[in-house]
Design a protein around this motif. Sequence first.
Motif, PDB file in Angstrom:
ATOM      1  N   ALA A 256      36.605 -37.535  26.931  1.00  0.00           N
ATOM      2  CA  ALA A 256      37.563 -36.683  27.643  1.00  0.00           C
ATOM      3  C   ALA A 256      38.910 -36.632  26.925  1.00  0.00           C
ATOM      4  CB  ALA A 256      37.744 -37.199  29.068  1.00  0.00           C
ATOM      5  N   ASP A 257      39.336 -37.815  26.363  1.00  0.00           N
ATOM      6  CA  ASP A 257      40.606 -37.871  25.628  1.00  0.00           C
ATOM      7  C   ASP A 257      40.611 -36.852  24.492  1.00  0.00           C
ATOM      8  OD1 ASP A 257      41.555 -39.804  27.187  1.00  0.00           O
ATOM      9  OD2 ASP A 257      41.380 -41.464  25.741  1.00  0.00           O
ATOM     10  N   GLY A 259      38.689 -34.337  24.150  1.00  0.00           N
ATOM     11  CA  GLY A 259      38.585 -32.971  24.680  1.00  0.00           C
ATOM     12  C   GLY A 259      39.947 -32.398  25.019  1.00  0.00           C
ATOM     13  N   ALA A 260      40.785 -33.217  25.664  1.00  0.00           N
ATOM     14  CA  ALA A 260      42.126 -32.746  26.016  1.00  0.00           C
ATOM     15  C   ALA A 260      42.954 -32.484  24.763  1.00  0.00           C
ATOM     16  CB  ALA A 260      42.815 -33.797  26.889  1.00  0.00           C
ATOM     17  N   LEU A 261      42.825 -33.411  23.799  1.00  0.00           N
ATOM     18  CA  LEU A 261      43.581 -33.256  22.554  1.00  0.00           C
ATOM     19  C   LEU A 261      43.115 -32.007  21.806  1.00  0.00           C
ATOM     20  CD1 LEU A 261      45.714 -34.441  20.764  1.00  0.00           C
ATOM     21  CD2 LEU A 261      44.033 -35.998  19.783  1.00  0.00           C
ATOM     22  N   ARG A 262      41.792 -31.795  21.820  1.00  0.00           N
ATOM     23  CA  ARG A 262      41.235 -30.621  21.136  1.00  0.00           C
ATOM     24  C   ARG A 262      41.838 -29.350  21.724  1.00  0.00           C
ATOM     25  NH1 ARG A 262      36.133 -31.122  22.398  1.00  0.00           N
ATOM     26  NH2 ARG A 262      35.526 -32.248  20.527  1.00  0.00           N
ATOM     27  N   SER A 263      41.883 -29.274  23.063  1.00  0.00           N
ATOM     28  CA  SER A 263      42.422 -28.075  23.703  1.00  0.00           C
ATOM     29  C   SER A 263      43.870 -27.850  23.329  1.00  0.00           C
ATOM     30  CB  SER A 263      42.316 -28.195  25.230  1.00  0.00           C
ATOM     31  OG  SER A 263      40.979 -28.323  25.597  1.00  0.00           O
ATOM     32  N   SER A 264      44.648 -28.953  23.321  1.00  0.00           N
ATOM     33  CA  SER A 264      46.068 -28.750  23.037  1.00  0.00           C
ATOM     34  C   SER A 264      46.266 -28.377  21.555  1.00  0.00           C
ATOM     35  CB  SER A 264      46.867 -30.001  23.417  1.00  0.00           C
ATOM     36  OG  SER A 264      46.719 -30.996  22.445  1.00  0.00           O
TER      37      SER A 264
END
Lengths: 274, 297
Positions: A256-257, A259-264
């Motif tokens: 999840a970490d 994933g969030a970084l990827r989106s940002s």
Amino acid sequence: MTAVLAPGTTRTTSKQALGVHFSGLGRSFGAAGSRRAVLRDVSVEVEPGEILAILGTSGCGKSTLLRAAAGLDVPDSGEVLIDGTPVSGIDERCAVAFQEPRLLPWHTLQANVAIGLPKSSSASAGKAKVLELLKLVGLDAFAKHRPREVSGGMAQRTSLARALARNPGVLLLDEPFGALDALTRIRMQDLLLDIHSAQPTTVLLVTHDVDEALQLADRILVLGRDDDGHDDGREGSTITELVTVPGARPRDRNSADLGALRSSLLSLLGVTGH
Amino acid sequence: MSSEVGQRAVPISRAELAAIGSPVTAEDAVGQGDVPAGFGRGARSTTGRRIGIILLGLIVPALLLLGWHLSTASGFFKPSQLPSPTSVLAAAVDLVDRGQLATHILISTQRVVLGFLIGSVLGVVAGAVLGLSRVADILLTPTVGALRAVPSLAWVPLLVLWIGINEDSKVTLITIGAFFPVFTTLYLGLRHVDRNLVEAARAFGVNGLRLLTTVQLPAVVPALFSGLRLALAQSWLFLVAAELIASSMGLGFLLVDSQQNGRVDRILLAIILLAIIGKTTDALLGIAERWAVRRWA
């Protein structure tokens, strides 16, 4: 892969990893009067042994930054310091692997890797080193082949071996896996991590692939236009983000970490909704 | 150089086909799928194919010979216009009996070989210097370009005045003819060596003479050979020009001499010999070219 990386075979020959300091780097291209700034005010400190991924949209100056470190390009302002001393001209402490393999077609893979050897190396030690590196990248059976007789992935691994032959304090990788198919790319990324753990050199990796950066890098530097709403009239890319990637490698691609970084990161690169 | 991607495409696709049916071994973990399977297959049949191609290439000359024979045997042409193949052969036998044919052939070949070799070496040196040195390029290229613009036969009166009517003036004229194709192809070839390759070599500290010998010269070998073949053709052209103008031996001399004596059979003989010898020397150079291209490209 770990089988070919027997401890001691490569570690003994590796030089110390060197720190890289970009200090106020700026570069413009074009004829006088119509010059366009590509990079401005790029300052970052890269730790010895760190893997730093440089992300950015195409044409944002990622390669220009790398070429300045290699001494292949001279910045208009600022400087690059490697291990505290400025880069001027082709730097012996760096080795580059380009987006294309750029092998000499009339040489065997072995002779191509030998091009990377430092000038000081003796003939017999050099030959042993080349064979060792070909083994490291899994190409010892193809030492006598010509570049056109092997696939793109094999040619790219040869290019990587040539860079490693230099025993570099800093390894500069300019989208080295960009032109490879997805499966070969993953194998090359694993190979790079194996090599890095065997020869802990500093790695600057230019890429446009967010997932590649998340898998490989300790930190990710994003280059882009720094215009948050207000236009200050300055063109050229600079550092818009510098993040530390959480977790030890190999990283779970689905965490999840990440994933969030990827989106940002993707939204920084202008891609939203992923 | 620019076709690098295209060249690589074939081994990959072959390898991928081969990989489908083969089990993946541990060593292959990284390189699986990129083994160039089937590379070099079919090498055995190429000799047979080459002989077949040569034989096919002989069909048209054989038909020409047949047409020539029929048109003279049927009386369509008078012997004074077009002598029959057999009378040309008889003229050859006659010249051999007099001990003249070998002299004509040997002296002409010697002039061509000498002029071609000297002109090529000078062309390589000049092409390398102007192609690599920016200063030499700026200083000398306009002059060399102007000299190249002079139709080479315009040098003949000057050569005759300066050197005289002898071997040296003929070889010099052929040298001029051979020089420019070699110079031009090498000069342009060096300008167009793949910048990426040069940059990669420079990035690894290769420069100066080592850059020339490891990257630049090997990269222009194919271009150099096309230049050499052009130069050889030019050499034969200039040989005949030199011998037509002033000589007492050689195939060009045989042409003028036979024209003055009305020996159409000997004129045809000289033309056929020039065609055969010219084609043979070109074929020999072609073999060297194939070897060099395999080695360097």
